[in-house]
Motif scaffolding. Structure first.
Motif, PDB file in Angstrom:
ATOM      1  N   UNK A   1       0.836  -1.206   0.000  1.00 30.21           N
ATOM      2  CA  UNK A   1       0.000   0.000   0.000  1.00 30.21           C
ATOM      3  C   UNK A   1       0.872   1.257   0.000  1.00 30.21           C
ATOM      4  N   UNK A   2       1.911   1.246   0.831  1.00 26.52           N
ATOM      5  CA  UNK A   2       2.807   2.407   0.902  1.00 26.52           C
ATOM      6  C   UNK A   2       3.519   2.638  -0.432  1.00 26.52           C
ATOM      7  N   UNK A   3       3.974   1.556  -1.072  1.00 27.22           N
ATOM      8  CA  UNK A   3       4.656   1.690  -2.356  1.00 27.22           C
ATOM      9  C   UNK A   3       3.745   2.228  -3.449  1.00 27.22           C
TER      10      UNK A   3
ATOM     11  N   UNK B   1      -5.504   3.962  -7.857  1.00 26.07           N
ATOM     12  CA  UNK B   1      -6.572   2.957  -8.005  1.00 26.07           C
ATOM     13  C   UNK B   1      -6.187   1.670  -7.276  1.00 26.07           C
ATOM     14  N   UNK B   2      -4.990   1.152  -7.595  1.00 24.31           N
ATOM     15  CA  UNK B   2      -4.532  -0.049  -6.896  1.00 24.31           C
ATOM     16  C   UNK B   2      -4.284   0.235  -5.423  1.00 24.31           C
TER      17      UNK B   2
ATOM     18  N   UNK C   1      -5.524  -1.021  -0.016  1.00 22.77           N
ATOM     19  CA  UNK C   1      -5.816  -0.438   1.291  1.00 22.77           C
ATOM     20  C   UNK C   1      -7.069  -1.058   1.887  1.00 22.77           C
ATOM     21  N   UNK C   2      -8.068  -1.298   1.031  1.00 21.19           N
ATOM     22  CA  UNK C   2      -9.289  -1.949   1.497  1.00 21.19           C
ATOM     23  C   UNK C   2      -8.995  -3.371   2.005  1.00 21.19           C
ATOM     24  N   UNK C   3      -8.166  -4.103   1.252  1.00 24.49           N
ATOM     25  CA  UNK C   3      -7.781  -5.453   1.674  1.00 24.49           C
ATOM     26  C   UNK C   3      -7.049  -5.410   3.018  1.00 24.49           C
ATOM     27  N   UNK C   4      -6.140  -4.439   3.157  1.00 23.58           N
ATOM     28  CA  UNK C   4      -5.390  -4.310   4.412  1.00 23.58           C
ATOM     29  C   UNK C   4      -6.311  -4.015   5.589  1.00 23.58           C
TER      30      UNK C   4
END
Length: 249
Positions: free
Chosen positions: A44-46, A54-55, A60-63
């Motif tokens: 997510x940070x990368x 978009x990705x 982020x939602x998955x995390x």
């Protein structure tokens, strides 16, 4: 990421062969689940740094979802507590009881015991962990029969398994106390039954537990089902009502 999943899968097989108590096994899985969750946070940070929004939003939602369940499991398995915002309680409430079972192997067949009904039990707080430890002790002491799941799918506990040590203690005119133990000398309260009529128990059945599906071992929380004989007076009244309705027709 594939390498990380291979490590987790290998760790899972290693713990399975050790036959560790479900309580500590679930704690180990909770700690282990932190690693893929934190790895996704790194992704997510990368994506944020590279402005791939978009990705970034999807990962982020998955995390957030994974971290939510990690926190729930940590509170439940390490502090023996349930959180009010635990969505899994809704699953247990609204999904059918055999939603996660294999061919209904853990279900109690009502056809085998006609003229019986299940009694609702108001269980004590955190009874799930108390029940887990109780049944694990019964299994280790070989006081309840189990299936060999080495080369086959199915549940560890045999179908229609009865709890060998339970007692219904009448504490008031309209209340019974349900007690279980690993013997009749260490019975402990696990729930209250609100019932004005006398109860004639058929048996306290154990549902759930470890099961194997497609070679993978899972664990479904144990549950208890108390079946009692139907009140004969109720059956007579029901038959009379049906006969009256038929005669009127």
């Amino acid at each position: 990421m594939t390498f990380l999943l291979d490590i987790i899968n290998g760790f899972h097989k290693f713990l399975w062969y050790l036959d560790i108590s479900p309580k500590y096994l679930n704690r180990a899985y909770t700690i282990l689940s932190l690693f893929p969750t934190l790895y996704i946070l790194r992704i997510v940070y990368g994506l944020w740094v590279n402005q791939n929004y978009i990705q970034f939003s999807l990962y982020l939602l998955v995390f957030v979802i994974l971290f939510y369940f990690v926190v729930l499991n940590f509170i439940y398995y390490f502090f023996d507590k349930n959180v009010k915002g635990d969505i899994t309680q809704l699953f247990a409430k609204y999904l059918p009881e055999d939603a996660f079972n294999i061919e209904n192997d853990s279900q109690i067949s009502q056809n085998l015991m006609p003229n019986t009904s299940e009694v609702a039990v108001d269980f004590v707080d955190h009874y799930e962990l108390q029940l887990e430890e109780n049944i694990q002790s019964l299994i280790s002491e070989e006081k309840i029969p189990t299936n060999n799941l080495t080369n086959s799918d199915g549940f560890l506990l045999m179908k229609n398994t009865l709890h060998p040590y339970y007692y219904l203690k009448k504490i008031e005119d309209d209340q019974y106390e349900l007690q279980i133990g690993t013997s009749y000398r260490d019975l402990e309260k696990i729930g209250i039954i609100h019932q004005t009529e006398a109860l004639d128990p058929v048996g306290l059945f154990i549902v759930g537990g470890d099961f194997v599906k497609n070679g993978i071992r899972y664990h479904e929380r144990y549950r208890l089902k108390l079946l009692v004989k139907d009140n004969p007076s109720q059956d007579v009244n029901t038959k009379k009502t049906k006969e009256r309705s038929r005669s009127k027709q």
